[in-house]
Design a protein around this motif. Structure first.
Motif, PDB file in Angstrom:
ATOM      1  N   GLY B  94       0.833  -1.220   0.000  1.00 51.17           N
ATOM      2  CA  GLY B  94       0.000   0.000   0.000  1.00 51.17           C
ATOM      3  C   GLY B  94       0.856   1.254   0.000  1.00 51.17           C
ATOM      4  N   PHE B  95       1.891   1.264   0.814  1.00 53.42           N
ATOM      5  CA  PHE B  95       2.803   2.405   0.884  1.00 53.42           C
ATOM      6  C   PHE B  95       3.485   2.630  -0.466  1.00 53.42           C
ATOM      7  CE2 PHE B  95       7.371   3.387   1.223  1.00 53.42           C
ATOM      8  CZ  PHE B  95       7.301   4.708   1.644  1.00 53.42           C
ATOM      9  N   TYR B  96       4.009   1.542  -1.047  1.00 56.21           N
ATOM     10  CA  TYR B  96       4.742   1.681  -2.312  1.00 56.21           C
ATOM     11  C   TYR B  96       3.841   2.194  -3.433  1.00 56.21           C
ATOM     12  CZ  TYR B  96       8.791  -0.724  -0.323  1.00 56.21           C
ATOM     13  OH  TYR B  96       9.873  -1.055   0.451  1.00 56.21           O
ATOM     14  N   LEU B  97       2.599   1.693  -3.478  1.00 55.69           N
ATOM     15  CA  LEU B  97       1.711   2.075  -4.584  1.00 55.69           C
ATOM     16  C   LEU B  97       1.278   3.537  -4.526  1.00 55.69           C
ATOM     17  CD1 LEU B  97      -0.456  -1.140  -5.006  1.00 55.69           C
ATOM     18  CD2 LEU B  97       1.262  -0.241  -6.583  1.00 55.69           C
ATOM     19  N   SER B  98       1.451   4.158  -3.350  1.00 54.36           N
ATOM     20  CA  SER B  98       1.094   5.577  -3.268  1.00 54.36           C
ATOM     21  C   SER B  98       2.344   6.446  -3.095  1.00 54.36           C
ATOM     22  CB  SER B  98       0.136   5.803  -2.093  1.00 54.36           C
ATOM     23  OG  SER B  98       0.754   5.355  -0.911  1.00 54.36           O
ATOM     24  N   ASN B  99       3.517   5.842  -3.343  1.00 58.54           N
ATOM     25  CA  ASN B  99       4.778   6.550  -3.132  1.00 58.54           C
ATOM     26  C   ASN B  99       5.338   7.050  -4.472  1.00 58.54           C
ATOM     27  OD1 ASN B  99       8.029   5.892  -3.048  1.00 58.54           O
ATOM     28  ND2 ASN B  99       7.316   7.046  -1.293  1.00 58.54           N
ATOM     29  N   GLU B 101       8.309   8.179  -5.386  1.00 57.74           N
ATOM     30  CA  GLU B 101       9.640   7.672  -5.762  1.00 57.74           C
ATOM     31  C   GLU B 101       9.553   6.246  -6.312  1.00 57.74           C
ATOM     32  OE1 GLU B 101       8.847   9.193  -3.018  1.00 57.74           O
ATOM     33  OE2 GLU B 101      10.342  10.718  -2.516  1.00 57.74           O
ATOM     34  N   PHE B 102       8.724   5.414  -5.664  1.00 54.14           N
ATOM     35  CA  PHE B 102       8.578   4.031  -6.134  1.00 54.14           C
ATOM     36  C   PHE B 102       7.959   3.996  -7.527  1.00 54.14           C
ATOM     37  CE2 PHE B 102       5.963   0.221  -6.704  1.00 54.14           C
ATOM     38  CZ  PHE B 102       6.927  -0.749  -6.557  1.00 54.14           C
ATOM     39  N   LEU B 103       6.915   4.796  -7.726  1.00 48.88           N
ATOM     40  CA  LEU B 103       6.241   4.810  -9.035  1.00 48.88           C
ATOM     41  C   LEU B 103       7.181   5.351 -10.109  1.00 48.88           C
ATOM     42  CD1 LEU B 103       2.716   6.022  -7.866  1.00 48.88           C
ATOM     43  CD2 LEU B 103       3.419   3.691  -8.448  1.00 48.88           C
ATOM     44  N   ALA B 104       7.996   6.374  -9.748  1.00 44.99           N
ATOM     45  CA  ALA B 104       8.964   6.916 -10.698  1.00 44.99           C
ATOM     46  C   ALA B 104       9.989   5.842 -11.065  1.00 44.99           C
ATOM     47  CB  ALA B 104       9.665   8.131 -10.091  1.00 44.99           C
ATOM     48  N   LYS B 105      10.434   5.072 -10.057  1.00 46.46           N
ATOM     49  CA  LYS B 105      11.398   3.995 -10.300  1.00 46.46           C
ATOM     50  C   LYS B 105      10.819   2.952 -11.259  1.00 46.46           C
ATOM     51  CE  LYS B 105      13.879   0.307  -7.828  1.00 46.46           C
ATOM     52  NZ  LYS B 105      14.248  -0.275  -6.536  1.00 46.46           N
ATOM     53  N   MET B 106       9.560   2.560 -11.020  1.00 48.35           N
ATOM     54  CA  MET B 106       8.915   1.569 -11.892  1.00 48.35           C
ATOM     55  C   MET B 106       8.751   2.116 -13.321  1.00 48.35           C
ATOM     56  SD  MET B 106       8.533  -1.108 -10.130  1.00 48.35           S
ATOM     57  CE  MET B 106       9.936  -0.718  -9.115  1.00 48.35           C
ATOM     58  N   GLY B 107       8.377   3.391 -13.416  1.00 49.99           N
ATOM     59  CA  GLY B 107       8.225   4.019 -14.725  1.00 49.99           C
ATOM     60  C   GLY B 107       9.546   4.039 -15.498  1.00 49.99           C
ATOM     61  N   LEU B 160      15.847   7.098  -2.879  1.00 45.70           N
ATOM     62  CA  LEU B 160      14.985   8.145  -2.299  1.00 45.70           C
ATOM     63  C   LEU B 160      13.724   7.569  -1.638  1.00 45.70           C
ATOM     64  CD1 LEU B 160      15.277  10.994  -4.964  1.00 45.70           C
ATOM     65  CD2 LEU B 160      16.278  10.942  -2.680  1.00 45.70           C
ATOM     66  N   ILE B 161      13.353   6.326  -2.015  1.00 42.51           N
ATOM     67  CA  ILE B 161      12.188   5.702  -1.366  1.00 42.51           C
ATOM     68  C   ILE B 161      12.413   5.658   0.148  1.00 42.51           C
ATOM     69  CG2 ILE B 161      10.847   3.556  -1.085  1.00 42.51           C
ATOM     70  CD1 ILE B 161      11.513   2.944  -4.060  1.00 42.51           C
ATOM     71  N   GLY B 162      13.662   5.393   0.541  1.00 45.13           N
ATOM     72  CA  GLY B 162      14.013   5.314   1.956  1.00 45.13           C
ATOM     73  C   GLY B 162      13.875   6.636   2.697  1.00 45.13           C
ATOM     74  N   PHE B 163      13.849   7.735   1.951  1.00 48.90           N
ATOM     75  CA  PHE B 163      13.725   9.063   2.565  1.00 48.90           C
ATOM     76  C   PHE B 163      12.318   9.636   2.349  1.00 48.90           C
ATOM     77  CE2 PHE B 163      18.185   8.489   1.668  1.00 48.90           C
ATOM     78  CZ  PHE B 163      18.815   9.004   2.791  1.00 48.90           C
ATOM     79  N   ASN B 165       9.510   9.662   3.714  1.00 48.24           N
ATOM     80  CA  ASN B 165       8.750  10.338   4.753  1.00 48.24           C
ATOM     81  C   ASN B 165       9.407  11.639   5.207  1.00 48.24           C
ATOM     82  OD1 ASN B 165       6.842   8.320   4.745  1.00 48.24           O
ATOM     83  ND2 ASN B 165       8.049   7.088   6.185  1.00 48.24           N
ATOM     84  N   GLU B 166      10.689  11.816   4.779  1.00 46.99           N
ATOM     85  CA  GLU B 166      11.415  12.973   5.278  1.00 46.99           C
ATOM     86  C   GLU B 166      11.542  14.079   4.244  1.00 46.99           C
ATOM     87  OE1 GLU B 166      15.219  11.652   6.727  1.00 46.99           O
ATOM     88  OE2 GLU B 166      14.342   9.721   7.190  1.00 46.99           O
ATOM     89  N   VAL B 167      11.556  13.693   2.954  1.00 41.91           N
ATOM     90  CA  VAL B 167      11.892  14.659   1.920  1.00 41.91           C
ATOM     91  C   VAL B 167      10.801  14.713   0.856  1.00 41.91           C
ATOM     92  CG1 VAL B 167      13.604  15.212   0.133  1.00 41.91           C
ATOM     93  CG2 VAL B 167      14.332  14.131   2.256  1.00 41.91           C
ATOM     94  N   ASP B 168      10.475  15.898   0.418  1.00 42.71           N
ATOM     95  CA  ASP B 168       9.560  16.039  -0.712  1.00 42.71           C
ATOM     96  C   ASP B 168      10.402  16.016  -1.986  1.00 42.71           C
ATOM     97  OD1 ASP B 168       7.566  18.782  -2.040  1.00 42.71           O
ATOM     98  OD2 ASP B 168       7.780  16.694  -2.641  1.00 42.71           O
ATOM     99  N   PRO B 169      10.322  14.924  -2.793  1.00 43.62           N
ATOM    100  CA  PRO B 169      11.209  14.782  -3.936  1.00 43.62           C
ATOM    101  C   PRO B 169      11.090  15.914  -4.940  1.00 43.62           C
ATOM    102  CG  PRO B 169       9.423  13.204  -4.058  1.00 43.62           C
ATOM    103  CD  PRO B 169       9.352  13.833  -2.707  1.00 43.62           C
ATOM    104  N   LEU B 170       9.902  16.463  -5.077  1.00 43.71           N
ATOM    105  CA  LEU B 170       9.695  17.492  -6.103  1.00 43.71           C
ATOM    106  C   LEU B 170      10.386  18.812  -5.729  1.00 43.71           C
ATOM    107  CD1 LEU B 170       5.973  16.809  -6.959  1.00 43.71           C
ATOM    108  CD2 LEU B 170       7.974  16.198  -8.287  1.00 43.71           C
ATOM    109  N   SER B 171      10.709  18.980  -4.448  1.00 42.53           N
ATOM    110  CA  SER B 171      11.341  20.223  -4.022  1.00 42.53           C
ATOM    111  C   SER B 171      12.753  20.352  -4.595  1.00 42.53           C
ATOM    112  CB  SER B 171      11.384  20.312  -2.509  1.00 42.53           C
ATOM    113  OG  SER B 171      12.248  19.305  -2.003  1.00 42.53           O
ATOM    114  N   ALA B 172      13.308  19.250  -5.115  1.00 41.06           N
ATOM    115  CA  ALA B 172      14.676  19.300  -5.647  1.00 41.06           C
ATOM    116  C   ALA B 172      14.716  19.863  -7.050  1.00 41.06           C
ATOM    117  CB  ALA B 172      15.282  17.912  -5.670  1.00 41.06           C
ATOM    118  N   PHE B 173      13.588  19.886  -7.721  1.00 37.09           N
ATOM    119  CA  PHE B 173      13.607  20.260  -9.143  1.00 37.09           C
ATOM    120  C   PHE B 173      13.081  21.685  -9.362  1.00 37.09           C
ATOM    121  CE2 PHE B 173      13.131  15.658  -8.835  1.00 37.09           C
ATOM    122  CZ  PHE B 173      14.256  15.273  -9.511  1.00 37.09           C
TER     123      PHE B 173
END
Lengths: 168, 173
Positions: B94-99, B101-107, B160-163, B165-173
């Protein structure tokens, strides 16, 4: 060791870098990419020594082609490893997995360098049974390094009272 | 998520494999380690082929030969990463399917697969013309560059999946 870790984590550079949202993830990504380069290219050399592959020709040729990748990746791993150490000293220095990992890296690197020196000097064309064994052992040791690297995050859980972190 | 997806997530997270991961002392770290070994084997050997395709490494060496040699290891690495990845996924589906970073990795893995398929079924047809060339055609170079790029970001998003809960991935771009 605990006092050293405390001192290291309290210096302004460590505090600044640890507070950065992106420093640790980015350095970890470069660390993992370096692991990929090291593992993939060294595997090609070891498999040649074991006689499993030989598309490039002699073992000497394999060392000539892949050594700089293996050594370059090792240097990148040491640099990124130190960059992570200064931000999370207690996590690393108080982990038994970290110290075993370091010892295994030293041994495996020494084996690689000695084999490289031997085969690039052109002393031997055929690979001896002893060097084949060393290659097989090296693959196992690099696998162990990856396991130990991951185990740092679970040190207390895995090693129990053997972990230095059990005594703080 | 739809009802069927919810049911799938529930059964995965309550499966014997997921329980084993949750309650065993060694299972999770060991499976994670084998996942890293698989990725290292996959990317580390694929990198050799990609750099040869781009024309940066192994001048004069037959692309057909080096591919045959390195890609067999790449596939072993892929199999290891896939199997362990599925096991890790089952524990927190459930966590991965709404994450993100995970979806980006699969894509990105999907894109890397499409890139490989295009290379295998279209670009590679003319391999006799550039097999040992030090300057392969641009289509071959692009396949190598895309492969390197996709797999680099697979690793990046995987970490980044490991982070998450701590980091908003989109804030880097």
């Amino acid at each position: 060791m605990y006092q050293f870790a405390e001192w290291l984590s309290a210096n302004p550079v460590s505090i600044y870098l640890a507070a950065s949202q992106w420093y640790i993830p980015l350095v970890q990504i470069v660390h993992i990419v370096s692991i990929c380069i090291l593992f993939g290219t060294s595997l090609m050399v070891y498999l040649r020594l074991l006689g499993v592959i030989k598309c490039l020709g002699s073992a000497q040729r394999y060392f000539e082609v892949y050594s700089r990748w293996v050594i370059g990746a090792l240097i990148a791993l040491v640099i990124t490893g130190l960059m992570l150490l200064i931000t999370e000293p207690a996590r690393q220095l108080l982990a038994l997995s970290f110290w075993i990992k370091l010892a295994v890296i030293v041994v495996t690197t020494a084996i690689f360098v000695s084999l490289r020196n031997k085969y690039t000097a052109g002393e031997s064309v055929d690979v001896s049974a002893g060097d084949k064994s060393l290659s097989g052992v090296s693959v196992v040791l690099w696998v162990a390094v990856i396991f130990l690297g991951r185990f740092i995050a679970y040190d207390l859980q895995i090693w129990g009272d053997l972990s230095p972190s059990a005594y703080i | 998520m739809g009802r069927k997806m919810d049911q799938l997530v529930y059964s995965l997270e309550n499966s014997a494999v997921a329980s084993w991961l949750k309650y065993s002392t060694f299972a999770y770290p060991a499976i994670e380690s084998i996942h890293v070994i698989g990725i290292a084997m996959l990317v580390g050997t694929l990198l050799i082929v990609d750099l040869r395709l781009i024309g940066l490494e192994l001048p004069g060496i037959s692309i057909r030969q080096i591919s045959k040699e390195a890609l067999s290891l790449t596939w072993i690495g892929f199999a290891l990463a896939l199997v362990t990845g599925l096991v890790l996924f089952s524990e927190k589906a459930g966590f991965y399917l709404s994450n993100f970073e995970f979806l980006a990795k699969m894509g990105l893995i999907l894109l890397a697969g499409v890139n490989m398929a295009i290379f295998e079924f279209i670009t590679r047809k003319s391999i006799n013309d550039w097999d040992t060339s030090d300057a392969p055609p641009i289509t071959v170079k692009i396949a190598g560059i895309l492969s390197l790029t996709f797999w680099f970001f697979v690793i990046a998003f995987g970490r980044l999946i490991g982070f998450a809960n701590e980091v908003d991935p989109l804030s880097a771009f």
